[in-house]
Design a protein around this motif. Structure first.
Motif, mmCIF file in Angstrom:
data_model
loop_
_atom_site.group_PDB
_atom_site.id
_atom_site.type_symbol
_atom_site.label_atom_id
_atom_site.label_comp_id
_atom_site.label_asym_id
_atom_site.label_seq_id
_atom_site.Cartn_x
_atom_site.Cartn_y
_atom_site.Cartn_z
ATOM 1 N N ARG A 13 37.036 47.263 42.521
ATOM 2 C CA ARG A 13 37.288 46.019 43.254
ATOM 3 C C ARG A 13 36.433 44.885 42.685
ATOM 4 N N GLU A 14 35.149 45.151 42.509
ATOM 5 C CA GLU A 14 34.263 44.127 41.963
ATOM 6 C C GLU A 14 34.683 43.753 40.541
ATOM 7 N N SER A 30 36.996 40.011 36.755
ATOM 8 C CA SER A 30 37.991 39.793 35.696
ATOM 9 C C SER A 30 38.873 38.590 36.013
ATOM 10 N N ILE A 31 39.277 38.474 37.259
ATOM 11 C CA ILE A 31 40.096 37.326 37.663
ATOM 12 C C ILE A 31 39.279 36.040 37.587
ATOM 13 N N ALA A 32 38.067 36.079 38.124
ATOM 14 C CA ALA A 32 37.233 34.872 38.156
ATOM 15 C C ALA A 32 36.944 34.341 36.759
ATOM 16 N N THR A 33 36.730 35.239 35.812
ATOM 17 C CA THR A 33 36.399 34.780 34.459
ATOM 18 C C THR A 33 37.624 34.408 33.639
ATOM 19 N N PHE A 44 34.027 29.645 41.391
ATOM 20 C CA PHE A 44 32.672 29.453 41.914
ATOM 21 C C PHE A 44 32.417 30.353 43.121
ATOM 22 N N ILE A 45 33.339 30.360 44.063
ATOM 23 C CA ILE A 45 33.149 31.158 45.281
ATOM 24 C C ILE A 45 33.083 32.652 44.954
ATOM 25 N N LEU A 46 33.985 33.119 44.099
ATOM 26 C CA LEU A 46 33.972 34.536 43.728
ATOM 27 C C LEU A 46 32.670 34.921 43.029
ATOM 28 N N LEU A 47 32.247 34.109 42.074
ATOM 29 C CA LEU A 47 31.019 34.423 41.340
ATOM 30 C C LEU A 47 29.783 34.265 42.227
ATOM 31 N N LEU A 48 29.796 33.304 43.135
ATOM 32 C CA LEU A 48 28.685 33.126 44.071
ATOM 33 C C LEU A 48 28.535 34.358 44.963
ATOM 34 N N ILE A 93 35.429 50.305 30.243
ATOM 35 C CA ILE A 93 36.401 49.937 31.276
ATOM 36 C C ILE A 93 36.316 48.443 31.580
ATOM 37 N N SER A 94 35.103 47.918 31.703
ATOM 38 C CA SER A 94 34.971 46.490 32.014
ATOM 39 C C SER A 94 35.440 45.633 30.845
ATOM 40 N N ALA A 95 35.127 46.041 29.623
ATOM 41 C CA ALA A 95 35.596 45.284 28.454
ATOM 42 C C ALA A 95 37.120 45.278 28.405
ATOM 43 N N LEU A 96 37.723 46.408 28.705
ATOM 44 C CA LEU A 96 39.183 46.494 28.734
ATOM 45 C C LEU A 96 39.754 45.597 29.834
ATOM 46 N N SER A 97 39.115 45.598 30.993
ATOM 47 C CA SER A 97 39.579 44.762 32.100
ATOM 48 C C SER A 97 39.448 43.277 31.764
#
Length: 184
Positions: A101-102, A107-110, A74-78, A38-42
């Motif tokens: 949600r996480e 996915s957006i942050a990366t 940065f903020i999201l990953l922090l 699922i995460s790889a797909l996202s």
């Protein structure tokens, strides 16, 4: 654009997703391997979609995004990294809890940098469709591999490595920030 260039761009864009997949994979158990898929797909989907959005959006949005994107990433990953470190310190032998949600935030942050790549493709008048397929597939494959690598290493070291995963996320966010923001 030649295929080798597309592959190299795809690998470069996928490195953050790969690193996060490894760090999240550290907390996985064999019964939770669906998370890896699922995460790889996202990650793959967002890495493929963001260049299209960037390509469509054009130059004007690039100015705004290029200024804000490093800070947002940065903020999201922090926040997620600190959450992982906190959870590793207070929860002993706690099971990994899958969170859409996480995963969405990660996915957006990366994939924010992929948006800028799409804008550059538009400015260079490069067709977006083949690069998007290559970027998405590479990110999917590397993210899936990263989750499995993290899961295998995680079982050796138990749940304490979630703190390391959180630190990795924070460092990725800091790297994005330092590479893209001028502090002068």
């Amino acid at each position: 654009m030649d295929l080798l260039s597309m592959v190299l761009i795809g690998v470069g864009l996928a490195m953050d997703a790969f690193s996060i997949s490894v760090s999240r994979g550290l907390a996985l158990h064999e019964s939770e391997t669906n998370y890896a898929l699922i995460s790889a797909l996202s990650f793959g989907t967002f890495q493929a979609a963001m260049p299209v959005l960037g390509w469509v959006s054009g130059l004007e949005i690039q100015r705004l995004v290029s200024a804000l994107a490093p800070w947002a990433a940065f903020i999201l990953l922090l926040i997620i990294g600190l959450k992982m470190i906190y959870e590793s310190l207070i929860m002993e032998e706690e099971e990994f809890i899958f969170s859409y949600r996480e995963l969405l935030v990660l996915s957006i942050a990366t994939s924010i940098d992929a948006f800028a790549v799409g804008v550059s493709f538009a400015l260079l008048d490069i067709s977006i469709w083949l690069p998007v397929i290559v970027i998405g597939l590479i990110t999917f494959i590397l993210s899936l591999a990263g989750s499995y690598i993290g899961e295998r290493v995680g079982h050796i070291f138990e749940n304490r490595l979630e703190a390391l995963g959180g630190l990795i996320l924070i460092l990725i966010g800091l790297k994005i920030l330092l590479e893209n923001v001028s502090f002068t």
